[in-house]
Scaffold this active site. Structure first.
Site, mmCIF file in Angstrom:
data_model
loop_
_atom_site.group_PDB
_atom_site.id
_atom_site.type_symbol
_atom_site.label_atom_id
_atom_site.label_comp_id
_atom_site.label_asym_id
_atom_site.label_seq_id
_atom_site.Cartn_x
_atom_site.Cartn_y
_atom_site.Cartn_z
ATOM 1 C CG HIS A 25 -1.777 1.164 1.404
ATOM 2 N ND1 HIS A 25 -3.127 1.147 1.136
ATOM 3 C CD2 HIS A 25 -1.504 2.429 1.841
ATOM 4 C CE1 HIS A 25 -3.634 2.349 1.382
ATOM 5 N NE2 HIS A 25 -2.670 3.139 1.821
ATOM 6 C CD GLU A 26 1.927 3.846 3.658
ATOM 7 O OE1 GLU A 26 2.406 4.863 3.109
ATOM 8 O OE2 GLU A 26 0.839 3.850 4.251
ATOM 9 C CG HIS A 62 0.254 5.945 -0.927
ATOM 10 N ND1 HIS A 62 -0.903 6.280 -1.580
ATOM 11 C CD2 HIS A 62 -0.136 5.431 0.280
ATOM 12 C CE1 HIS A 62 -1.947 5.989 -0.826
ATOM 13 N NE2 HIS A 62 -1.508 5.474 0.312
#
Length: 228
Positions: A24-25, A28
């Site tokens: 997820h990170e 980004h």
């Protein structure tokens, strides 16, 4: 396909959670880098090494407590740094950066559903041994990724959905809305702990996030032929 001891429960929940939040990170950071902000890349955060993303509370302590108490498992990593002013189109690109995390979680959920279907092979038989352990991890990986995607799309800071709302608001309103980000941690505490304790009927996780996540996860399993 559930374990009968705490260590087993931790093993089949913590590993999928860490993988999900790391991806997820990184998503980004990759999208931010693509649109002109190399901050995450410069700080060595575009890596799948979990040690670069671990938050002691959100990645380890809280998920462990939730696993031991058999509560819904969620958590967070150290946020990947993004400087909106370095993006080529800050308002639009910041929304895309925010959506990249939940989008990655949904892609991982789809992949997990497909792998579970391949493992079970339509035999209808309960897997045993290592196959059971792998299947439990994949099922939990599916559930966690769907939950994280929906949870992070809540339209309030500090969630990804909050950045989307900020990008859609007229600029004067967006500036006021963005100031709520300074209270990110108190918002999390109030939303996740205080409100459920004082007003169970207003529990956002139990009454909004979990039902939607269950619906999406069930739909994915149905699409790969594992529906009831």
């Amino acid at each position: 396909m559930t374990g009968d001891n705490i260590l087993y429960d931790i093993a089949i929940w913590l590993v999928p959670l860490v993988v999900a939040i790391v991806f997820h990170e990184v998503a980004h950071g990759v999208v931010a880098n693509h649109f002109g902000d190399p901050t995450a890349a410069d700080q060595g955060r575009l890596t799948f090494n979990p040690l670069r993303h671990v938050d002691p509370v959100g990645t380890v302590l809280l998920p462990l407590v939730l696993a031991i108490t058999h509560a819904p498992i969620f958590g967070w990593a150290r946020p990947v740094p993004v400087r909106a002013e370095r993006l080529r189109n800050p308002r639009v690109h910041m929304m895309l950066v925010a959506l990249a995390g939940p989008g990655m979680n949904l892609l991982l959920a789809v992949a997990a559903a497909m792998l579970v279907a391949l493992l079970l092979g339509g035999s209808g038989q309960e897997p045993q041994g290592a196959a059971a352990f792998l299947t439990d991890n994949l099922v939990n990986f599916l559930l966690i990724n769907v939950f994280l995607a929906i949870f992070n799309l809540l339209p309030v800071p500090p969630f990804d959905g909050g950045h989307v709302v900020e990008g859609l608001l007229p600029r004067p309103w967006a500036a006021q809305y963005a100031r709520l980000g300074r209270f990110a941690f108190p918002i999390l505490v109030v939303l996740l702990l205080v409100v459920p304790l004082l007003f169970p009927q207003a529990n956002v996780v139990a009454r909004v996030v979990s039902p939607i996540a269950t619906f999406v996860a069930t739909g994915l399993l149905w699409l790969v032929g594992l529906g009831a």
